[in-house]
Design a protein around this motif. Structure first.
Motif, mmCIF file in Angstrom:
data_model
loop_
_atom_site.group_PDB
_atom_site.id
_atom_site.type_symbol
_atom_site.label_atom_id
_atom_site.label_comp_id
_atom_site.label_asym_id
_atom_site.label_seq_id
_atom_site.Cartn_x
_atom_site.Cartn_y
_atom_site.Cartn_z
ATOM 1 N N GLU A 1 -0.118 10.098 2.120
ATOM 2 C CA GLU A 1 0.116 11.377 1.449
ATOM 3 C C GLU A 1 0.133 11.212 -0.061
ATOM 4 O OE1 GLU A 1 2.026 10.038 3.686
ATOM 5 O OE2 GLU A 1 1.761 11.263 5.508
ATOM 6 N N GLU B 1 0.836 -1.204 0.000
ATOM 7 C CA GLU B 1 0.000 0.000 0.000
ATOM 8 C C GLU B 1 0.868 1.250 0.000
ATOM 9 O OE1 GLU B 1 -3.723 1.877 2.601
ATOM 10 O OE2 GLU B 1 -2.637 0.091 3.273
ATOM 11 N N TRP B 2 0.465 2.222 -0.801
ATOM 12 C CA TRP B 2 1.200 3.470 -0.879
ATOM 13 C C TRP B 2 0.967 4.310 0.379
ATOM 14 C CZ3 TRP B 2 -0.252 4.924 -6.612
ATOM 15 C CH2 TRP B 2 0.566 4.187 -7.470
ATOM 16 N N PRO B 3 1.857 5.238 0.667
ATOM 17 C CA PRO B 3 1.619 6.140 1.811
ATOM 18 C C PRO B 3 0.354 6.969 1.614
ATOM 19 C CG PRO B 3 3.918 6.227 1.110
ATOM 20 C CD PRO B 3 3.195 5.435 0.079
#
Length: 202
Positions: free
Chosen positions: A140, A136-138
């Motif tokens: 932000e 999963e991407w951050p």
């Protein structure tokens, strides 16, 4: 309280129960299909058949196709040289009258292809694995991607430049050749498509 004293005083007795049935486990007999009953008619010339030693001995109800069996053995042994025995391909005379023979051949070849392991690619340069790319991407970055518009296919650039942009967005390294990067990109797409998490969300 007096009852608990008899617990330590009790001595269990071993009682042999009489039984008329005893379990019978036969020895393992190597066979293809059903257990061999060893009811074989000897050859009229008196020569040994050598069934099971030189020739595959299996029930006559459903015999194996020699060509399919040779393909199975070549896949298991990783020897794909075409021998003289493999050059002969069976054919079904008037297949419209023998649909079962055709269906049996198609099912056998389909089972052979399904049993093959998936093709693996050895990358010449170090690349990240699929699991790390699927992380999963951050928060932000996801928020930024929600406000910005990703480059579409109508972007005024060449195909190679568009591949570079997509691979950079997904953290896929690009070296002198883009073939391996594209292979990793498509493998990542297949993993996302077959993922149960995204299937439930869709």
């Amino acid at each position: 309280k007096e009852l608990f004293q008899y617990i330590t005083r009790y001595t269990p007795q071993t009682v042999d129960l009489e039984h008329s049935l005893k379990p019978f486990i036969p020895d393992f007999i190597p066979a293809v299909g059903d257990i061999d009953a060893f009811l074989k008619v000897p050859r009229p010339d008196g020569k040994p058949d050598e069934l099971g030693l030189m020739v595959l001995d299996e029930p006559s109800v459903k015999q194996s196709n020699p060509q399919v069996l040779s393909l199975w053995l070549s896949e298991e042994s990783k020897q794909h040289q075409v021998t003289q025995h493999m050059k002969t391909v069976t054919s079904v005379a008037r297949p419209q009258l023998h649909p079962r023979a055709v269906d049996s051949w198609v099912d056998s070849i389909g089972a052979l292809h399904r049993s093959k392991p998936p093709a693996s690619v050895q990358y010449s340069r170090p690349v990240p694995d699929i699991d790390s790319l699927m992380q999963e991407w951050p928060a932000e970055l996801e928020e930024l991607l929600g406000r910005l518009q990703l480059p579409s296919a109508r972007l005024a650039c060449s195909l190679s430049q568009y591949v570079d942009i997509v691979c950079c967005l997904l953290d896929i390294p690009i070296y002198s050749s883009r073939i391996q990067s594209l292979h990793l990109l498509l493998s990542l797409y297949l993993e996302f498509r077959d993922s149960q998490h995204f299937t439930r969300r869709a």
